[in-house]
Design a protein around this motif. Structure first.
Motif, PDB file in Angstrom:
ATOM      1  N   ASP A  40      -5.700   5.490  -6.826  1.00 41.17           N
ATOM      2  CA  ASP A  40      -7.564   6.010  -7.254  1.00 41.17           C
ATOM      3  C   ASP A  40      -8.176   5.363  -8.193  1.00 41.17           C
TER       4      ASP A  40
ATOM      5  N   LYS B  70       0.678  -1.585  -0.557  1.00 38.37           N
ATOM      6  CA  LYS B  70       0.558  -0.227  -0.139  1.00 38.37           C
ATOM      7  C   LYS B  70       0.694   1.252  -0.063  1.00 38.37           C
TER       8      LYS B  70
ATOM      9  N   GLN C 245       1.417   4.794  -3.816  1.00 39.85           N
ATOM     10  CA  GLN C 245       1.626   6.410  -2.821  1.00 39.85           C
ATOM     11  C   GLN C 245       2.803   6.384  -4.636  1.00 39.85           C
TER      12      GLN C 245
ATOM     13  N   ASP D  68      -4.804   0.954  -2.532  1.00 48.65           N
ATOM     14  CA  ASP D  68      -5.354   2.501  -2.582  1.00 48.65           C
ATOM     15  C   ASP D  68      -4.846   3.055  -3.905  1.00 48.65           C
TER      16      ASP D  68
END
Length: 250
Positions: free
Chosen positions: A109, A81, A85, A107
């Protein structure tokens, strides 16, 4: 030929768990001296263990994909996770096969546009939930043991892609041997990917520290960053500082 035989020996020992030297000589039609050299090499790599008159598979190599997924499950999920990013709009990314990398998109988008190259079945399944992702499958043969696709056609498509970010897995990593893997067919894909990637991130929990498998596919100084769960030794900290590799602890 030798690399192929080493892999076949590894697979044979994995399947039978305990094998005598005589059995290996007969199976692979080579001399006992040749088998001893092969066994010594595999033992040094941590693939198997020598016992009197033969070899045994190391317990870690006998774990199924499902078992490895459960091992350090929470840690692997946090690592994946966190690495997610780094995925940005319009990126061209590669997600490697593995029990950590498979959750990288959890996670991210769901509306973000990007291109995904992968041989990871779980990553593909996750990516189908995204509205604006282009999915490109790498590999043409499904390997059930790792829930991944292997084998590349001779006119490999990997060399045609400009990959922004590659999120890689490894059986182990060390300063001496870099990032390593035990399967030559997965190794071939990994090696081609790191040649095409602008930024390479290794996702690895502390169980992979200072370990080596049969085939090295990249050196540590090729990494842009490593995402892991425990502080690394001073030796590795200094190495990463000297080569501008960023360590992310999660």
């Amino acid at each position: 030929m030798k690399i192929s035989r080493l892999h076949q020996i590894e697979e044979y020992v994995y399947q039978h768990e305990t094998v005598s030297l005589d059995e290996l000589c007969e199976k692979f039609n080579v001399s006992k001296n040749t088998i001893r050299r092969d066994i010594n090499f595999l033992a040094e790599k941590g693939v198997l263990e020598k016992v009197y008159g033969g070899v045994v598979a190391k317990s870690s190599t006998l774990k199924t994909f499902e078992t490895r997924t459960v091992d350090n499950q929470d840690i692997k999920l946090h690592i994946a996770k966190f690495a997610g990013q780094f995925v940005e709009a319009n990126d061209i990314i590669y997600i490697d096969s593995g029990t950590t990398t498979n959750n990288l998109l959890l996670d991210v988008d769901r509306e973000m546009p990007f291109t995904l190259l992968t041989n990871n079945l779980d990553a593909i399944n996750l990516a189908t939930e995204f509205s604006n992702v282009q999915i490109i499958l790498i590999g043409n043969t499904y390997k059930r043991a790792t829930r991944s696709f292997i084998n590349m056609a001779e006119d490999s498509t990997i060399s045609k892609f400009n990959i922004n970010k590659a999120f890689m897995a490894a059986t182990g990593f060390s300063i001496r041997d870099g990032l390593s893997n035990s399967d030559p067919l997965e190794w071939e894909i990994k090696k081609q990917i790191v040649k095409r990637a602008q930024s390479i991130y290794l996702l690895a929990d502390n169980s992979k520290f200072d370990k080596s498998a049969l085939y090295s596919y990249a050196s540590l100084n090729q990494l842009k960053g490593i995402v892991t769960n425990k502080p690394i030794s001073e030796e590795y900290q200094q190495y990463f500082m000297d080569h501008s590799v960023i360590t992310y602890l999660v």
